[in-house]
Design an enzyme around this catalytic site. Structure first.
Site, PDB file in Angstrom:
ATOM      1  CD  GLU A 186      -6.400   2.107   1.160  1.00  0.00           C
ATOM      2  OE1 GLU A 186      -5.401   1.628   1.728  1.00  0.00           O
ATOM      3  OE2 GLU A 186      -7.565   1.758   1.427  1.00  0.00           O
ATOM      4  CG  HIS A 235      -7.846  -5.357  -3.051  1.00  0.00           C
ATOM      5  ND1 HIS A 235      -6.670  -6.044  -2.821  1.00  0.00           N
ATOM      6  CD2 HIS A 235      -7.883  -4.360  -2.144  1.00  0.00           C
ATOM      7  CE1 HIS A 235      -6.014  -5.473  -1.832  1.00  0.00           C
ATOM      8  NE2 HIS A 235      -6.728  -4.445  -1.392  1.00  0.00           N
ATOM      9  CG  HIS A 247      -6.743   2.522   6.662  1.00  0.00           C
ATOM     10  ND1 HIS A 247      -7.064   3.344   5.615  1.00  0.00           N
ATOM     11  CD2 HIS A 247      -6.157   1.422   6.104  1.00  0.00           C
ATOM     12  CE1 HIS A 247      -6.682   2.760   4.468  1.00  0.00           C
ATOM     13  NE2 HIS A 247      -6.120   1.604   4.748  1.00  0.00           N
ATOM     14  CG  HIS A 292      -1.439   0.822   4.531  1.00  0.00           C
ATOM     15  ND1 HIS A 292      -1.402   1.550   3.370  1.00  0.00           N
ATOM     16  CD2 HIS A 292      -2.667   0.239   4.553  1.00  0.00           C
ATOM     17  CE1 HIS A 292      -2.541   1.409   2.720  1.00  0.00           C
ATOM     18  NE2 HIS A 292      -3.331   0.616   3.421  1.00  0.00           N
ATOM     19  CD  GLU A 293      -4.186  -2.200   7.162  1.00  0.00           C
ATOM     20  OE1 GLU A 293      -5.306  -1.717   7.419  1.00  0.00           O
ATOM     21  OE2 GLU A 293      -3.861  -2.559   6.020  1.00  0.00           O
ATOM     22  CE1 TYR A 351      -5.124  -0.166  -0.804  1.00  0.00           C
ATOM     23  CE2 TYR A 351      -6.359  -1.206  -2.576  1.00  0.00           C
ATOM     24  CZ  TYR A 351      -6.142  -1.000  -1.227  1.00  0.00           C
ATOM     25  OH  TYR A 351      -6.940  -1.615  -0.306  1.00  0.00           O
ATOM     26  CG  HIS A 394      -5.726  -8.256   2.201  1.00  0.00           C
ATOM     27  ND1 HIS A 394      -4.727  -8.383   1.278  1.00  0.00           N
ATOM     28  CD2 HIS A 394      -6.000  -6.937   2.275  1.00  0.00           C
ATOM     29  CE1 HIS A 394      -4.427  -7.197   0.795  1.00  0.00           C
ATOM     30  NE2 HIS A 394      -5.178  -6.291   1.390  1.00  0.00           N
ATOM     31  CB  ALA A 395      -3.313  -5.912   6.480  1.00  0.00           C
TER      32      ALA A 395
HETATM   33  O1  X8Z Z   1      -4.724  -3.881   0.571  1.00  0.00           O
HETATM   34  C1  X8Z Z   1      -3.836  -3.161   0.972  1.00  0.00           C
HETATM   35  C2  X8Z Z   1      -3.725  -2.814   2.447  1.00  0.00           C
HETATM   36  C3  X8Z Z   1      -5.030  -2.792   3.132  1.00  0.00           C
HETATM   37  S1  X8Z Z   1      -6.039  -1.470   2.610  1.00  0.00           S
HETATM   38  C4  X8Z Z   1      -2.860  -3.836   3.144  1.00  0.00           C
HETATM   39  N1  X8Z Z   1      -2.906  -2.696   0.105  1.00  0.00           N
HETATM   40  C5  X8Z Z   1      -2.924  -3.040  -1.307  1.00  0.00           C
HETATM   41  C6  X8Z Z   1      -2.612  -4.510  -1.534  1.00  0.00           C
HETATM   42  O2  X8Z Z   1      -2.161  -5.187  -0.610  1.00  0.00           O
HETATM   43  O3  X8Z Z   1      -2.813  -4.997  -2.652  1.00  0.00           O
HETATM   44  C7  X8Z Z   1      -1.814  -1.799   0.430  1.00  0.00           C
HETATM   45  C8  X8Z Z   1      -1.008  -1.678  -0.823  1.00  0.00           C
HETATM   46  C9  X8Z Z   1      -1.864  -2.188  -1.940  1.00  0.00           C
HETATM   47 ZN    ZN Z   2      -5.360   0.341   3.286  1.00  0.00          ZN
END
Ligand code: X8Z
Ligand code: ZN
Length: 619
Positions: A416, A516, A392, A388-389, A526, A358-359
């Site tokens: 975010e 998450h 950060h 997005h990354e 988010y 997960h990024a």
């Molecule tokens: O988790 C993330 C990023 C890293 S902070 C890739 N996002 C959420 C997800 O993937 O569920 C970005 C959009 C929503």
């Molecule tokens: Zn993020």
């Protein structure tokens, strides 16, 4: 705050944000005694010494925990899990202790900067352990093991010996397959990773709540909601207010997509006016629907380019994709990323070991050691995620000169939103400018572009809202472990209009299949970010003097807009988020009108289509 939040999107201990006015979330209780056991009223001088010392110690522990977590998430083994658990236990125990002790100074009037530091220190723990070494160890072990389990998660299809798909492969299948049976198998297969987490998750909730209560909060949910410079009960209302403004747009999109999927998959699979089965939306969590764009009747004129195809044809590699992102920030006047970023980041999935794919973006030593960790696929979706990354990372660098307690974003939604704001400037005009496409679609193609954007941005809104609604109910005890899955699907149905493709039971733990939840990263951020990024973009385009529709605006190369953005980023969390927002946008409130206005032409088009095609709205 840098001390406990070195990685954005990493494990929970490192992922919370804090804010002012949070005290209203706490039940008042007697202030703790001084360290020597006396009850003498403390002085301002003592407070200053105490806070500065705590700041320094937590900073040092944060760097250690960050290194341990980096290694653990890059090489998941029993040993690295243990090392990370130990380092994070020390950090969490210390931050909880300081959070508790800082209340000793509550009665003092401090200089504004010190007062804010006191507040941030009091909130410096995301998932507090109770004051008991055994419980602290147990909690740290559970947190690390859940994170590791998600990283190791795989679906091994029956009858296909030796073939197992990790999350990246499952995501790819869900995005590309149009075979409903195969999609269903993959959906069920991936969701099976959640079930073994259930008991540990329930225990984790018990321990975190015990810790939160010792700090004076009713439960972890109240603590989380106390991080927004407003009373926690107001924050929940604020989210609902924003959602209500955007619900009609979501309903129009939902109705249109359901009707179009019905055309593709048939009446048996898709009810005319019921929830959409979760496996048919091109995403394993049904959170963003951009991958079913090609199943919709594209409005005229048809899309004139396919960025995934272009990137693949040009043989762009993962580093090349990241370079595009860096180049955008540099065009705004930000300094290029340090060499160590390129040396130490993880850009592609290693063949030989388990990693958390997960990024995430990391700020390991709060100096220059910025990194990302991402299993990049060469496709448009990842092109955007890279922006997005990097958002950060550039934020982290912008606030690095702040004292450690102020090294964080104004609120977690801001962190975010930054990279996503930049990605909004990845318009066809921009792609032409950097030579990725040759012709820009005519203005009449805007509806087409807006539809693609809405499938990503608007489709996400209710998911962004409900993940923490579920956790808040779990933390408060309103939802007990025996109803975890039932409550999850009730919220999915209520907010998203989504249903599971097969019957689910309490033998499943579907929230565990979303990063998450096991990684314990709060999710409301988010939802806020989806709204804030349009508000930021509207302000930046204005600053750049770009008029016309917002979806056509790219601030690429505009140093004035870059300077304005940098100004806000460099504030970190030294001031309440309302002031940071005002610095950039002139507004003190989060405002959904920027998003609603951006999509207004699409909303009108969707309503027309739904009417003409007889698609009912709602479920
Ligand atoms: O988790 C993330 C990023 C890293 S902070 C890739 N996002 C959420 C997800 O993937 O569920 C970005 C959009 C929503
Ligand atoms: Zn993020």
């Amino acid at each position: 705050m840098r001390l406990i939040r070195v990685v954005i999107c990493g494990i929970a201990l490192t992922c919370l944000l804090v804010g002012e006015a949070a005290k209203s979330g706490r039940a008042p209780h007697a202030n703790p005694p001084n360290r020597d056991g006396s009850k003498a009223a403390p002085t301002g001088e003592e407070a200053e010494k105490y806070i500065e010392n705590a700041e320094k110690e937590l900073f040092d522990l944060g760097v250690k925990a960050s290194r341990a977590s980096w290694v653990q998430e890059n090489f998941i083994t029993e040993d690295t899990e243990k090392i990370a658990a130990d380092a994070n236990e020390v950090l969490n125990t210390a931050s909880t202790k300081y959070a508790k002790e800082a209340h000793r100074f509550d009665g003092l009037t401090l200089a504004p900067e010190l007062g804010r530091k006191r507040l941030l220190l009091e909130l410096a723990t995301g998932f507090p352990a109770p004051d008991d070494p055994k419980a602290q160890k147990e909690l740290a072990g559970i947190l690390a093991s859940l994170d590791g389990d998600y990283g190791k998660g795989k679906w091994c299809p029956e009858g296909e010996k030796g073939k197992c798909l990790d999350v990246t492969a499952v995501e790819k299948l869900m995005a590309e397959s149009r075979d409903p049976d195969e999609l269903k198998r993959a959906w069920v297969g991936w969701h099976a990773i959640g079930a073994p987490m259930r008991q540990r998750y329930a225990r984790m909730v018990e321990l975190g709540n015990a810790g939160a209560r010792e700090l004076g909060y009713a439960d972890v949910g109240v603590l989380w909601r106390s991080n927004y410079d407003m009373p926690p009960e107001d924050f929940a209302k604020e989210e609902d207010r924003l959602w209500e403004q955007l619900k009609p747009l979501y309903l129009s999109l939902h109705a249109y997509v359901r009707g179009q999927l019905r055309k593709k998959y048939g009446k048996e699979l898709l009810p005319a006016d019921g929830p959409i089965p979760a496996h048919l939306l091109g995403n394993i969590w049904a959170q963003e629907w951009n991958n079913v764009y090609s199943l919709t009747d594209s409005p005229m004129p048809p899309r004139s380019y396919d960025l995934t195809k272009i990137l693949q044809e040009r043989k762009t590699d993962a580093r090349g994709m990241v370079k595009y992102g860096e180049n955008f920030f540099v065009s705004l006047g930000f300094a290029p990323l340090p060499q160590t970023f390129w040396d130490r980041s993880l850009f592609t999935k290693p063949e030989d070991r388990d990693v958390v794919c997960h990024a995430s973006a990391w700020d390991v030593d709060s100096k220059e050691d910025l990194r990302i960790k991402m299993c990049i696929q060469i496709r448009e979706e990842d092109f955007r995620t890279i922006h997005h990354e990097l958002g950060h990372n550039f934020y982290q660098r912008a606030y690095m000169d702040q004292p450690p307690l102020f090294q964080g974003s104004a609120n977690d939604g801001f962190h975010e939103a930054v990279g996503d704001t930049i990605a909004l400037s990845v318009t066809p005009e921009y792609l032409k400018k950097i030579g990725l496409i040759e012709t820009v679609p005519a203005a009449s193609g805007d509806i087409d572009y807006l539809l693609q954007q809405a499938l990503e941005k608007v489709a996400f809104l209710p998911f962004g809202l409900l993940v923490d609604k579920w956790r808040w109910e779990v933390f408060s005890g309103q939802v007990k472990p025996e109803n975890y899955n039932k409550a999850w699907w009730e919220l999915r149905r209520k907010y998203q209009g989504i249903a599971p493709p097969v019957a689910r039971s309490e033998g499943d733990f579907d929230p565990g299949a979303k990063y998450h939840v096991p990684a314990n990263v709060p999710y409301a951020r988010y939802f806020l970010a989806r709204i804030l990024q349009f508000q930021f973009q509207r302000a930046l385009c204005k600053e750049a003097g770009i008029t016309g529709p917002l979806d056509r605006c790219s601030i690429y190369g505009n140093k004035t807009a870059g300077e304005r953005l940098h100004q806000m980023l460099s504030m970190g969390q030294s001031r309440p988020w309302q002031e940071a927002l005002e610095a950039l946008t002139g507004q003190k409130q989060m405002d959904a009108t920027a998003l609603a206005d951006y999509f207004a032409p699409l909303k009108a088009w969707l309503d027309e289509q739904n009417k003409a095609k007889g698609y009912p709205v709602g479920w």
